[in-house]
Design a protein around this motif. Sequence first.
Motif, PDB file in Angstrom:
ATOM      1  N   SER A   6      19.166  71.230 115.412  1.00 37.27           N
ATOM      2  CA  SER A   6      17.858  71.755 115.780  1.00 37.27           C
ATOM      3  C   SER A   6      17.875  73.272 115.699  1.00 37.27           C
ATOM      4  O   SER A   6      18.886  73.919 116.011  1.00 37.27           O
ATOM      5  N   THR A   8      14.826  76.892 115.167  1.00 40.24           N
ATOM      6  CA  THR A   8      13.427  77.308 115.190  1.00 40.24           C
ATOM      7  C   THR A   8      13.053  77.955 113.864  1.00 40.24           C
ATOM      8  O   THR A   8      13.888  78.563 113.187  1.00 40.24           O
ATOM      9  N   PRO A  15       7.611  80.909 117.115  1.00 34.12           N
ATOM     10  CA  PRO A  15       8.697  80.037 116.677  1.00 34.12           C
ATOM     11  C   PRO A  15       8.463  78.582 117.102  1.00 34.12           C
ATOM     12  O   PRO A  15       8.029  78.321 118.232  1.00 34.12           O
ATOM     13  N   GLN A  16       8.747  77.653 116.188  1.00 27.76           N
ATOM     14  CA  GLN A  16       8.577  76.226 116.460  1.00 27.76           C
ATOM     15  C   GLN A  16       9.913  75.512 116.219  1.00 27.76           C
ATOM     16  O   GLN A  16      10.627  75.822 115.275  1.00 27.76           O
ATOM     17  N   PRO A  17      10.246  74.525 117.070  1.00 26.23           N
ATOM     18  CA  PRO A  17      11.520  73.823 116.902  1.00 26.23           C
ATOM     19  C   PRO A  17      11.439  72.771 115.796  1.00 26.23           C
ATOM     20  O   PRO A  17      10.421  72.070 115.658  1.00 26.23           O
ATOM     21  N   THR A  19      14.015  69.697 113.915  1.00 28.59           N
ATOM     22  CA  THR A  19      15.272  68.959 113.932  1.00 28.59           C
ATOM     23  C   THR A  19      15.460  68.263 112.587  1.00 28.59           C
ATOM     24  O   THR A  19      14.521  67.658 112.059  1.00 28.59           O
TER      25      THR A  19
END
Length: 276
Positions: A6, A8, A15-17, A19
Motif C-alpha cells: 500500500s 499513496t 494523497p489517496q491510498p 493497494t
Amino acid sequence: MSATVSFTVPTPRGPQPVTVSYARAGRGEPLLLLHGIGHHRQAWDPVVDILATERDVIAVDLPGFGASPALPDGLAYDLPTTTSVFGAFCEALELERPHVAGNSLGGLLALELGREKHVRSVTALSPAGFWSEAERRYAFGVLLTMRQISQRLPLPLVERLSRTAAGRTALTSTIYARPGRRSPEAVVAETLALAQATGFDQTLRAGTTVKFTDDIPGIPVTVAWGTRDWLLVRRQGVRAKQIIPRARLVRLPGCGHCPMNDDPALVARVLLDGSR
C-alpha cells in the motif's frame, strides 16, 4: 510469493491510498510484468520460471484487476493516473528504474513508463494504442462481448468447458492461438478474473481516446507481435515501429494476442533480450 503493498498517490483532493497485489520470484535486475485489460498477473505464469533464472520478476495485478482492489473514488483509470500509481509502486518496493514488460494494455503502460523515463528498458507485447479508430472499435467490441459472456456463464459450466481442449478453445481462443495448452485451472481463473474485474468498464472508457504518438529516446524498446493476434492485428506493430523508429520490432510466429501461453520459450527469450 504473493504479497500486497500500500502507498499513496497524489490527486487533486490530496494523497489517496492505493493497494496493489503482486508476486515476486527470482534474482537479478528487476523486471516488472504488466498484464492486459480483464486479465490478471497469472497471465505471465508460463514464462515466470524462465525469467526468474536471470531476473527479479515482479508480476503485478493492475488496480481493479485480479487481486488488486479498485482505485479509490476520485482516481481515474487513465494513463496519467496508472503511470503515477506504478511510479509510487516502484518507490514502495525500492525498485530503481526496473525493466518493464507488458501485454496489451500492460504494453501501453510499459511504453508510457518508458516515455516518462521511470524504467530502464521496455518490452511491449501487442501493446494497445497503435490502432486506427476502426480497429479500436472492433477490439473494444470484442472485449465487451468477452466480458459479458464471462459474467453470464455459470461457474459449473466454465469448469466443465475448461476440462476439454474444445471447451478451452471456446473460452479463450480470442486471446490465445493455442488455447488447448492453457490448463483447465488457469482458464477458470482468468474467466472469473474477467467477470469480476472492478476496473474493467472505467479502463475501457478511458481508452476510447488513447493513442501512443511519442518516440521513446534514450532507452531500449522492443515491440513484439504475434502473427495470429486477431484482437490487435499485427499491422499495428508497423505503426509502432514508425512512431518509435529505434525500437526493435519482433515477429512471434504462431502466437496470439497473449503470446506468453502460446510460446513461453520464445516470449521469455524476447523479454530477456529486451532487458539486456
